[in-house]
Design a protein around this motif. Structure first.
Motif, PDB file in Angstrom:
ATOM      1  N   ASN A 104     -10.592   0.852 -28.379  1.00 51.78           N
ATOM      2  CA  ASN A 104      -9.455   1.303 -27.570  1.00 51.78           C
ATOM      3  C   ASN A 104      -9.675   2.678 -26.937  1.00 51.78           C
ATOM      4  O   ASN A 104      -8.784   3.183 -26.239  1.00 51.78           O
ATOM      5  CB  ASN A 104      -8.184   1.350 -28.428  1.00 51.78           C
ATOM      6  CG  ASN A 104      -7.602  -0.033 -28.673  1.00 51.78           C
ATOM      7  OD1 ASN A 104      -7.869  -0.962 -27.918  1.00 51.78           O
ATOM      8  ND2 ASN A 104      -6.830  -0.183 -29.735  1.00 51.78           N
ATOM      9  N   LEU A 105     -10.830   3.279 -27.171  1.00 49.40           N
ATOM     10  CA  LEU A 105     -11.082   4.613 -26.625  1.00 49.40           C
ATOM     11  C   LEU A 105     -11.090   4.608 -25.098  1.00 49.40           C
ATOM     12  O   LEU A 105     -10.590   5.539 -24.463  1.00 49.40           O
ATOM     13  CB  LEU A 105     -12.408   5.156 -27.164  1.00 49.40           C
ATOM     14  CG  LEU A 105     -12.377   5.677 -28.595  1.00 49.40           C
ATOM     15  CD1 LEU A 105     -13.797   5.858 -29.135  1.00 49.40           C
ATOM     16  CD2 LEU A 105     -11.624   7.004 -28.677  1.00 49.40           C
ATOM     17  N   GLY A 106     -11.667   3.581 -24.496  1.00 45.33           N
ATOM     18  CA  GLY A 106     -11.704   3.514 -23.038  1.00 45.33           C
ATOM     19  C   GLY A 106     -10.313   3.435 -22.438  1.00 45.33           C
ATOM     20  O   GLY A 106     -10.013   4.112 -21.438  1.00 45.33           O
ATOM     21  N   LYS A 107      -9.444   2.622 -23.027  1.00 46.99           N
ATOM     22  CA  LYS A 107      -8.065   2.513 -22.549  1.00 46.99           C
ATOM     23  C   LYS A 107      -7.342   3.858 -22.700  1.00 46.99           C
ATOM     24  O   LYS A 107      -6.618   4.285 -21.789  1.00 46.99           O
ATOM     25  CB  LYS A 107      -7.314   1.443 -23.331  1.00 46.99           C
ATOM     26  CG  LYS A 107      -7.838   0.029 -23.144  1.00 46.99           C
ATOM     27  CD  LYS A 107      -7.041  -0.945 -24.011  1.00 46.99           C
ATOM     28  CE  LYS A 107      -7.590  -2.356 -23.913  1.00 46.99           C
ATOM     29  NZ  LYS A 107      -6.865  -3.299 -24.807  1.00 46.99           N
ATOM     30  N   ALA A 108      -7.542   4.497 -23.848  1.00 48.55           N
ATOM     31  CA  ALA A 108      -6.873   5.775 -24.084  1.00 48.55           C
ATOM     32  C   ALA A 108      -7.354   6.826 -23.100  1.00 48.55           C
ATOM     33  O   ALA A 108      -6.557   7.609 -22.559  1.00 48.55           O
ATOM     34  CB  ALA A 108      -7.117   6.229 -25.525  1.00 48.55           C
ATOM     35  N   HIS A 109      -8.658   6.855 -22.851  1.00 54.75           N
ATOM     36  CA  HIS A 109      -9.191   7.840 -21.897  1.00 54.75           C
ATOM     37  C   HIS A 109      -8.598   7.633 -20.511  1.00 54.75           C
ATOM     38  O   HIS A 109      -8.234   8.614 -19.835  1.00 54.75           O
ATOM     39  CB  HIS A 109     -10.707   7.746 -21.828  1.00 54.75           C
ATOM     40  CG  HIS A 109     -11.294   8.566 -20.726  1.00 54.75           C
ATOM     41  ND1 HIS A 109     -11.440   9.938 -20.815  1.00 54.75           N
ATOM     42  CD2 HIS A 109     -11.733   8.217 -19.479  1.00 54.75           C
ATOM     43  CE1 HIS A 109     -11.947  10.393 -19.680  1.00 54.75           C
ATOM     44  NE2 HIS A 109     -12.129   9.372 -18.857  1.00 54.75           N
ATOM     45  N   ALA A 110      -8.507   6.397 -20.083  1.00 51.68           N
ATOM     46  CA  ALA A 110      -7.951   6.117 -18.759  1.00 51.68           C
ATOM     47  C   ALA A 110      -6.513   6.616 -18.659  1.00 51.68           C
ATOM     48  O   ALA A 110      -6.109   7.183 -17.636  1.00 51.68           O
ATOM     49  CB  ALA A 110      -8.019   4.617 -18.472  1.00 51.68           C
ATOM     50  N   ARG A 111      -5.751   6.428 -19.717  1.00 49.33           N
ATOM     51  CA  ARG A 111      -4.362   6.892 -19.708  1.00 49.33           C
ATOM     52  C   ARG A 111      -4.302   8.418 -19.649  1.00 49.33           C
ATOM     53  O   ARG A 111      -3.527   8.987 -18.868  1.00 49.33           O
ATOM     54  CB  ARG A 111      -3.643   6.417 -20.975  1.00 49.33           C
ATOM     55  CG  ARG A 111      -3.359   4.931 -21.017  1.00 49.33           C
ATOM     56  CD  ARG A 111      -2.580   4.578 -22.270  1.00 49.33           C
ATOM     57  NE  ARG A 111      -2.412   3.142 -22.434  1.00 49.33           N
ATOM     58  CZ  ARG A 111      -1.772   2.588 -23.463  1.00 49.33           C
ATOM     59  NH1 ARG A 111      -1.254   3.368 -24.415  1.00 49.33           N
ATOM     60  NH2 ARG A 111      -1.660   1.275 -23.558  1.00 49.33           N
ATOM     61  N   LEU A 112      -5.111   9.068 -20.477  1.00 49.64           N
ATOM     62  CA  LEU A 112      -5.077  10.530 -20.513  1.00 49.64           C
ATOM     63  C   LEU A 112      -5.563  11.114 -19.194  1.00 49.64           C
ATOM     64  O   LEU A 112      -4.987  12.083 -18.679  1.00 49.64           O
ATOM     65  CB  LEU A 112      -5.933  11.054 -21.668  1.00 49.64           C
ATOM     66  CG  LEU A 112      -5.223  11.267 -23.011  1.00 49.64           C
ATOM     67  CD1 LEU A 112      -4.685   9.957 -23.576  1.00 49.64           C
ATOM     68  CD2 LEU A 112      -6.162  11.925 -24.020  1.00 49.64           C
TER      69      LEU A 112
END
Length: 350
Positions: free
Chosen positions: A302-310
């Motif tokens: 889920n790191l990629g999704k979180a990075h995109a959001r941030l």
């Protein structure tokens, strides 16, 4: 847009608020990813060790290197997930990866978590930190290339030192304290040597018996020497790639003093999209290393999704945007440039 945080605590709260629904690991993803990686790892080694076609052998060897590296990288996830979040995964990983590569999970459990202790990060008590930007380029190159000897190191530990340590108490303490940790700080000593878990003893014995089995089978001619050497070469190249990734994971500028949360974050590095190759040389979420230091419990998938959001939600002046590098080679070039003392006086090393 969300306002920029004025300190590391504020940035962490912002990050958690944006990613709190992504904090639950998906056991199916963990198992599927690990099993596919293991299959490609052994398949690549077998094909490279048996084919007579050079091109096929090199391609299979490359697949083996990348797959072994990915499979081994799950040792990092094991330090951040609970057993009930991915039932059986710790045991399965040790059976399929940790013991065969003589790098069991005990070598990261109880070690890597110290790297995330805020008062220890970047200090002499951090097992995974050295002021590498203060090294000379020659010493930095030595740090990189010594990783090629990792397979010999784990064989020596498993086949010689572990069995001897069961009959020599003083050696056992040294093996547990200094030779049972994946670290880069040579002065680090594990603090849990007197609280060695039963499963860690089992892992040590399993690595010992596995190493003797492989050595015995090779001497007896049951295992082809070419296959063993191919496996060692694939392992060595994978650890070399990981060492290069390690050099790009931080800026390595701290000289041992305590760092603020902002300083800790800015010393860490993300190599996010549009860089595609970072998924190969920094697998299992390691390309989001700075984000991982903000939210250590965030599962790798889920790191990629979180990075995109941030990246979208945080203001342009947020320090979050200052933690990204363009790629492996730019990050390494920057580190070697700073190690060589070529940073202009009015532009201090990051």
């Amino acid at each position: 847009m969300t306002k920029t945080a004025s300190d590391g605590v504020g940035l962490t709260k912002q990050a958690y608020g944006l990613a709190q629904d992504l904090m639950t690991p998906n056991a199916t993803v963990y198992w599927a990813d690990m099993l596919v990686s293991v299959a490609l790892m052994w398949g690549g080694v077998v094909v490279a060790a048996t084919t007579s076609n050079l091109a096929i052998g090199l391609a299979a060897g490359l697949v083996g290197v990348l797959a072994l590296y990915r499979a081994l990288s799950f040792i990092h996830e094991l330090t951040h997930i609970r057993d009930d979040e991915a039932p059986g995964f710790r045991l399965g990983w040790n059976v399929l990866v940790g013991v065969p590569l003589m790098t069991p999970s005990l070598m990261y459990e109880g070690v890597h978590n110290v790297h995330h202790v805020k008062d220890r990060f970047g200090t002499a008590l951090d097992p995974e930190y050295l002021p590498l930007s203060r090294f000379t380029p020659f010493k930095l190159a030595g740090f990189l290339f010594v990783a090629l000897l990792a397979p010999l190191g784990v064989i020596l530990r498993s086949a010689v030192l572990v069995p001897l340590s069961f009959v020599i108490p003083s050696l056992r303490r040294m093996v547990r304290g200094r030779l049972s940790a994946l670290m880069i700080n040579p002065d680090f000593v594990r603090e849990d040597v007197d609280r060695w878990r039963r499963e860690w003893v089992i892992q040590d014995i399993a690595c010992w018996l596995w190493s003797w089995t492989v050595i015995g089978a090779t001497i007896a001619g049951w295992l082809p020497l070419r296959g063993v050497l191919t496996g060692l070469a694939v392992f060595a190249l994978a650890t070399f790639l990981n060492q290069a990734r390690t050099l790009a994971a931080h800026h390595w500028d701290n000289d041992g003093g305590k760092m603020t949360l902002d300083e800790q974050f800015l010393d860490s590095v993300n190599v996010p999209p549009p860089n595609v190759l970072s998924a190969l040389w920094a697998p299992v979420g390691l390309r989001y290393h700075a984000l991982h230091h903000l939210l250590p419990r965030l599962p790798y998938h889920n790191l990629g999704k979180a990075h995109a959001r941030l990246a979208q939600a945080l203001a342009a002046d947020s320090i979050y945007h200052r933690a990204s590098e363009r790629g492996l080679f730019p990050a390494l070039a920057d580190l070697f440039r700073r190690a060589g003392g070529k940073v202009p006086a009015d532009q201090p090393a990051r």
